[in-house]
Write an enzyme that holds these catalytic residues in place. Structure first.
Site, PDB file in Angstrom:
ATOM      1  NE  ARG A  73      -3.955  -0.251   2.197  1.00  0.00           N
ATOM      2  CZ  ARG A  73      -4.935  -0.449   3.073  1.00  0.00           C
ATOM      3  NH1 ARG A  73      -5.121   0.409   4.047  1.00  0.00           N
ATOM      4  NH2 ARG A  73      -5.718  -1.502   2.990  1.00  0.00           N
ATOM      5  CB  SER A 175      -9.095  -0.226   2.905  1.00  0.00           C
ATOM      6  OG  SER A 175     -10.132  -0.424   3.821  1.00  0.00           O
ATOM      7  CG  ASP A 332     -14.007   0.413   4.677  1.00  0.00           C
ATOM      8  OD1 ASP A 332     -14.767  -0.454   4.190  1.00  0.00           O
ATOM      9  OD2 ASP A 332     -12.816   0.182   4.922  1.00  0.00           O
ATOM     10  CG  ASP A 336     -12.255  -3.991   4.319  1.00  0.00           C
ATOM     11  OD1 ASP A 336     -12.552  -2.804   4.547  1.00  0.00           O
ATOM     12  OD2 ASP A 336     -11.068  -4.411   4.312  1.00  0.00           O
ATOM     13  CB  SER A 436      -9.357  -0.643  13.095  1.00  0.00           C
ATOM     14  OG  SER A 436      -8.878  -1.877  12.613  1.00  0.00           O
ATOM     15  CE  LYS A 448     -10.194  -4.742   7.432  1.00  0.00           C
ATOM     16  NZ  LYS A 448      -8.839  -5.309   7.457  1.00  0.00           N
TER      17      LYS A 448
END
Length: 622
Positions: A73, A175, A332, A336, A436, A448
């Site tokens: 990322r 994300s 979001d 997820d 989170s 998730k």
């Protein structure tokens, strides 16, 4: 290669002659200008070169992407440590090399590719384009590719990997990160995110395949290759069908008068959450019109992270008030993760924390299991999991109800792999989470999933409504039954890695070399676990039960007063996070005292251990 290079631009025949006086940098510049076929990112490097910006060139070209808690990322843009066409091609070539070695049947089973709706005009970079290039690299090598024909929630990729028996999959997403970022999230054949040693081995293979192969840039293969398949229809239908396995009150849902508002935060979630509510028998939730369609600029929120609470949920809360809806669910941008808010009787909104939602989900999933399990079902065969920085509420429920609780390292990749191992050994896993706002209800997806979590919380709210209860009042009941678990989580921004390292090294050599602190302000420390070094003072052999994680900093302090606090670095952002929780026994119900004690401890932790003013840390803006 010498210190004087030439790189011809095949499109414009522009000849750039350069010498920076740094051989490593010269080589990296030459490689970039020779290999990159994206005019926008190539131009970014050429401009830096023309303007003599050697430091920025070095930052962009002399470092590579590495796997964090959520895959690769970074910001979109030119450079070997950024997300762009070239680095995604390189990553996929490395993936191909590693998968070819790992799976003899790779070319029969194939590979899954999904993507969100991110994009950046200045780099001509979008999740869709990066997904097509990922597919092109593999199609050119004769690998069947299941590329979704439109954007999907991240959980659809691990779900598809298992359903289609593919060897692996990639989701192009960053994300909930800021709009400038993108990412490359890798799932293994078991449907869980890759863990060690796969991540390190893939990076080694990427290093060996940095030059693009002949057809790696040929995104036309996505249209022309007979090996290209679109799994969208099949996977979406199958996912919605599997979702019904965790629907326990369908009849009640169809009759419920409770209204819900859903925001998809300018991301992928809208259509899929609508379908999920339909699968559970609900009327569709009311969408926030300004946020329902994809927008890579996330133009109505200061950051696209629903975890930031009321400030980013403004539009959905106002719409809910207007529509008479009591519950807001927010997924979001890649759907997820899930945030939830509920309108209280006093007219104020309560935005639940991830830990509070987990208490509700844990109670709900166990209650539904108990009411629906067969007579000979053994509660000792049942498991719930959480990451180690998350609330210990599930542990308290497990101790009282007789099922098993396990904690894992931070990040859902640790949970996914462990859940798969438990399932393979005949265990039943009901629920897993990270604080989170990442939740896994059931085991259809080993990651998730905000889509399933949204509809499960809706069913829970509808059920409680028939008992004249609300989510918030049920949360209080759970705490009364299993003990109050009051937690606070926040972070500091720190853009200087040496400072971060210095903060943690000071804690490891506090009063003398290799000695940790015995107190924090006026609070006595009972035990210390340092997952970075593998030390745990609570274990007879002083070794941490959790695997050592040398690439990130993480120290946990257990205090005499029942509080547990963790300091750690983020795997995806320049943050030092702190997590603190007061775990009280059921008989200790003075919440005002517990909250004060917790806040005093957090203040001491920040002042004594993080020293923000001395270290130039930036407080989280609320």
């Amino acid at each position: 290669m010498g210190d004087h290079r030439e790189a011809g631009d095949v499109n414009s025949n522009l000849l750039i002659t350069f010498s920076t006086g740094d051989l490593q940098l010269d080589k990296a510049i030459w490689q970039w200008l020779t290999w990159d076929k994206n005019p926008k990112t190539k131009e970014q490097i050429e401009n830096l070169l023309r303007n003599g910006k050697n430091k920025e060139l070095r930052d962009r070209l002399c470092h590579r992407l590495t796997f964090g808690t959520a895959g690769l990322r970074s910001a979109m843009g030119a450079g070997f440590c950024y997300i762009n066409d070239l680095t995604v091609i390189q990553s996929t070539q490395g993936m191909y090399k590693y998968l070819e070695k790992s799976f003899p049947d790779f070319k029969q089973r194939g590979f899954v590719v999904g993507y969100d709706t991110r994009g950046q005009i200045t780099s001509s970079c979008s999740s869709l384009r990066l997904a097509k290039l990922t597919a092109a690299v593999l199609l050119a090598k004769g690998v069947p590719v299941y590329l979704f024909s439109r954007y999907v929630p991240t959980p659809f990729v691990p779900y598809a990997v298992q359903q289609l028996r593919a060897v692996a999959g990639v989701m192009i997403t960053a994300s909930h990160n800021r709009k400038e970022d993108n990412g490359y999230k890798v799932y293994w054949e078991n449907g869980a995110q890759i863990t060690s040693p796969h991540d390190k081995e893939i990076l080694k293979c990427i290093e060996e395949c940095v030059e693009p192969w002949n057809d790696s840039w040929n995104e036309n293969l996505v249209e022309s290759s007979p090996l290209m398949r679109d799994p969208l229809k099949e996977i979406c239908a199958s996912y919605m069908e599997d979702l019904k396995k965790i629907c326990y009150h369908r009849e009640l849902n169809t009759k419920s008068s409770l209204k819900f508002v859903h925001t998809s935060f300018h991301g992928v979630g809208h259509d899929y959450v609508q379908l999920a509510f339909q699968a559970f028998g609900f009327q569709p939730p009311i969408p926030v019109p300004e946020q329902k369609d994809p927008d890579p600029d996330f133009s109505t929120v200061k950051c696209p992270n629903p975890e930031e609470g009321e400030s980013v949920l403004e539009l959905s809360l106002r719409l809910a008030e207007k529509e008479g809806a009591r519950v807001v669910v927010a997924t979001d941008p890649d759907a997820d993760r899930l945030a939830v808010a509920e309108l209280q009787k006093n007219g104020r909104w309560k935005v639940f924390t991830g830990n509070e939602l987990a208490a509700l989900f844990g109670w709900w999933m166990f209650t539904c299991w108990k009411e629906n399990c067969s007579k000979d079902a053994d509660v000792k065969n049942v498991y719930m999991l959480a990451t180690t920085v998350s609330s210990k509420i599930l542990k308290a429920i497990a101790q009282k109800e007789g099922f098993h609780f396990e904690d894992t390292l931070p990040g859902f990749k640790s949970i996914g792999s462990r859940v798969k191992n438990l399932l393979d050994s005949g265990k039943e896993v009901l629920f897993a989470f990270e604080e989170s706002i990442g939740f896994m209800c059931g085991t259809s997806v080993l990651d998730k999933d905000g889509v399933s979590a949204a509809v499960v919380i809706a069913e829970m709210a509808a059920y409680l409504d028939t008992k004249s209860q609300m989510l918030a009042s049920q949360l209080t009941e759970i705490y009364k039954m299993y003990g109050y678990h009051i937690s606070k989580t926040s972070y500091f921004l720190c853009y200087d890695p040496p400072t971060i390292k210095r903060i943690f090294e000071r804690l490891r050599n506090f009063t003398s070399p290799n000695s940790y602190p015995a107190v924090c302000g006026t609070f006595s420390i009972l035990d210390i676990r340092d997952v970075t070094t593998g030390y745990d003072s609570s274990q007879p052999n002083k070794k941490s039960v959790l695997p050592v994680s040398k690439n990130s900093q993480m120290i946990t302090f257990t205090f005499q007063n029942g509080c547990v606090a963790t300091l750690r670095t983020s795997g995806t952002e320049p943050k030092i996070k702190y997590y603190a929780e007061m775990c009280a026994p059921p008989e200790q119900s003075d919440t005002v005292f517990l909250e004060e004690d917790l806040q005093n401890l957090i203040d001491a932790l920040i002042e004594n251990f993080l020293e923000p003013s001395k270290n130039g840390l930036i407080w989280r803006s609320v």
